[in-house]
Design an enzyme around this catalytic site. Structure first.
Site, PDB file in Angstrom:
ATOM      1  N   GLY A 179       0.895  -1.303  -0.104  1.00  0.00           N
ATOM      2  CA  GLY A 179      -0.120  -0.133   0.010  1.00  0.00           C
ATOM      3  C   GLY A 179       0.733   1.394  -0.037  1.00  0.00           C
TER       4      GLY A 179
ATOM      5  N   TYR B  26     -10.537   5.176 -11.393  1.00  0.00           N
ATOM      6  CA  TYR B  26     -10.277   5.727 -10.137  1.00  0.00           C
ATOM      7  C   TYR B  26     -10.217   7.416 -10.210  1.00  0.00           C
ATOM      8  CZ  TYR B  26      -8.489   1.049  -9.537  1.00  0.00           C
ATOM      9  OH  TYR B  26      -8.484  -0.240  -9.416  1.00  0.00           O
TER      10      TYR B  26
ATOM     11  N   CYS C  10     -14.428   4.073 -27.687  1.00  0.00           N
ATOM     12  CA  CYS C  10     -15.571   4.784 -27.894  1.00  0.00           C
ATOM     13  C   CYS C  10     -16.162   4.917 -26.657  1.00  0.00           C
ATOM     14  CB  CYS C  10     -16.380   3.785 -28.960  1.00  0.00           C
ATOM     15  SG  CYS C  10     -17.734   4.677 -29.501  1.00  0.00           S
TER      16      CYS C  10
ATOM     17  N   TYR D 160      -0.391  -1.510 -12.235  1.00  0.00           N
ATOM     18  CA  TYR D 160      -1.891  -1.829 -12.551  1.00  0.00           C
ATOM     19  C   TYR D 160      -2.292  -1.145 -13.776  1.00  0.00           C
ATOM     20  CZ  TYR D 160      -1.756  -2.991  -7.451  1.00  0.00           C
ATOM     21  OH  TYR D 160      -1.446  -3.441  -6.185  1.00  0.00           O
TER      22      TYR D 160
END
Ligand code: LLP
Length: 413
Positions: free
Chosen positions: A230, A315, A342, A371
């Site tokens: 994290g 996000y 699109c 990610y």
């Protein structure tokens, strides 16, 4: 512009765009920073790479060579680690809904460790393993009920999180007892992961205290403790991550302090960063195509987009970029970097000051290493980009660009 001492223009000539480029030297130096500082005389330590951040064979192999353990969440990741020659004893099988097939596969490939998410999983493990001689070291994921200060989609430790045993749940005691009695499992200790892209030290410190508080409720010796990952990285100048040497030392000091004050000893401490190991080492290169001026906006369109980096759409993640070889030109155009999918949400950067650009200029987006590729998709039948690792002037193709045939390989009329 050079990455890993290779000219970006050469990379584009040889591998085209969109292209993921990893500076292997940066990955090695982050790992070294963790390893040099995450250590203590009182217990052994290990750094696991949370491979969801970048799950490809090249990275599994590199992680193995760098002496990292591996956090895998699915059969797919376990299979990749095995194929890449990873030392499977150092794999930790995570996840909140492991299947029976995945457990058996983990046993067959010699996965050393399982991190259990819930009581149902313990029952499933008893059942699936009873007629086998597979053996796993076991940790239990605890939801300590603390939410880290980060974007809400990636908070994982509130009371109703889908992850882990809630710290106040009686299930913890039932599960520990069942695991301790089981011949296929050896109970080692607790795990917690409080969220992702965290800049605040407090959450990590509270997690350690809470875990020691939980251990104090048992009257046996614990062996391992896993504090998750994290650790935040720098995407834009607004991000102020805690330096990795500092966060490593902070965790070590806090654990030593808790051991002293509670009298509880552990013999091994683990962390499992993903983003911080690969994030800032990754760059995405795009070719600028059409430029479009609307009433209030100027668009630079790129030849990729949300299919190779879903994070801004998912996000509202922020990134920085440059037009290659115009990094020091005057940045006077406020532009929006949009992809070719699109979707109106297919925007990589909403507003950024850039120099004048033209068709075929190369755009580099920074800190896309975590990610990005691993969450890429074939939406609109976009091809997944190629990926190269560069190190000291050497280039290694880690992943070829998909072909149109690859796109339809599993389909029939
Ligand atoms: N350990 C566990 C149990 C995790 O669930 C995760 C990430 C990690 C370690 C690694 O966390 P890191 O050091 O990378 O923050 N897709 C999102 C991030 C999801 C994180 C999922 N779990 C994003 O792109 O921001």
């Amino acid at each position: 512009m050079r990455i890993g001492n290779v000219d970006v223009k050469e990379l584009v000539r040889d591998y085209q765009t969109p292209l993921y480029v990893y500076d292997e030297g940066k990955i090695k130096s982050v790992v070294k920073e963790f390893k040099d500082n995450f250590k203590s005389d009182n217990f052994s330590t290990d750094v696991l790479f949370a491979c969801k951040a970048l799950d490809c064979l090249y990275m599994y192999n590199l992680a193995n060579k760098l002496g990292l353990c591996l956090d895998c969440v699915t059969g797919g990741e376990i299979y990749g680690a095995y194929k890449a020659g990873f030392n499977m004893k150092n794999v930790f099988f995570h996840g909140n809904n492991k299947s029976e097939d995945e457990i058996l596969m983990a046993g067959k490939y010699g996965v050393g460790n399982i991190i259990i998410d819930n009581l149902d999983e313990v029952k499933m493990l008893e059942e699936v393993l009873k007629d086998t001689d597979y053996h796993f070291n076991v940790m239990m994921r605890i939801n300590i009920g603390v939410s880290a200060h980060t974007h809400q989609y990636i908070i994982t430790a509130h009371p109703d999180s889908k992850f882990g045993f809630f710290i106040e749940s009686e299930d913890i005691f039932t599960a520990v007892e069942m695991i301790k009695k089981n011949k296929n499992l050896s109970f080692k200790g607790f795990h917690s992961h409080i969220g992702s892209q965290i800049f605040d030290k407090e959450g990590f410190l509270i997690a350690v205290s809470k875990l020691f508080g939980l251990m104090a409720k048992f009257d046996f010796e614990f062996e391992w403790l896993n504090l998750g990952g994290g650790f935040g990285i720098k995407y834009t100048d607004e991000d102020k991550p805690i330096p990795y040497d500092e966060v490593s030392k902070m965790l070590i000091d806090k654990v030593n302090e808790e051991m002293k004050s509670t009298g509880i000893k552990i013999s091994r401490l683990l962390i499992e960063p993903g983003r911080s190991i690969v994030g800032e080492a990754g760059y995405t290169l795009y070719t600028i195509g059409q430029l479009k001026k609307t009433k209030n906006k100027m668009y630079y369109f790129i030849d990729g987009g949300m299919s190779d980096n879903i994070r801004p759409a998912l996000y509202q993640a922020k990134y920085a970029c440059d037009v290659v070889d115009k990094e020091s030109s005057e940045k006077k155009n406020l532009v929006c970097i949009a992809g070719k999918c699109c979707e109106s949400g297919d925007v990589i950067i909403e507003d950024i000051l850039l120099p004048e650009a033209k068709k075929n200029d190369i755009l580099v987006v920074y800190s896309t290493g975590a990610y990005g590729y691993s969450m890429s998709s074939n939406y609109n039948k976009m091809l997944k980009p190629a990926m190269v690792f560069v190190d000291n002037g050497n280039v290694k193709l880690a992943c070829k660009r998909q072909s149109y045939d690859d796109l339809y390989a599993n389909e029939e009329i």
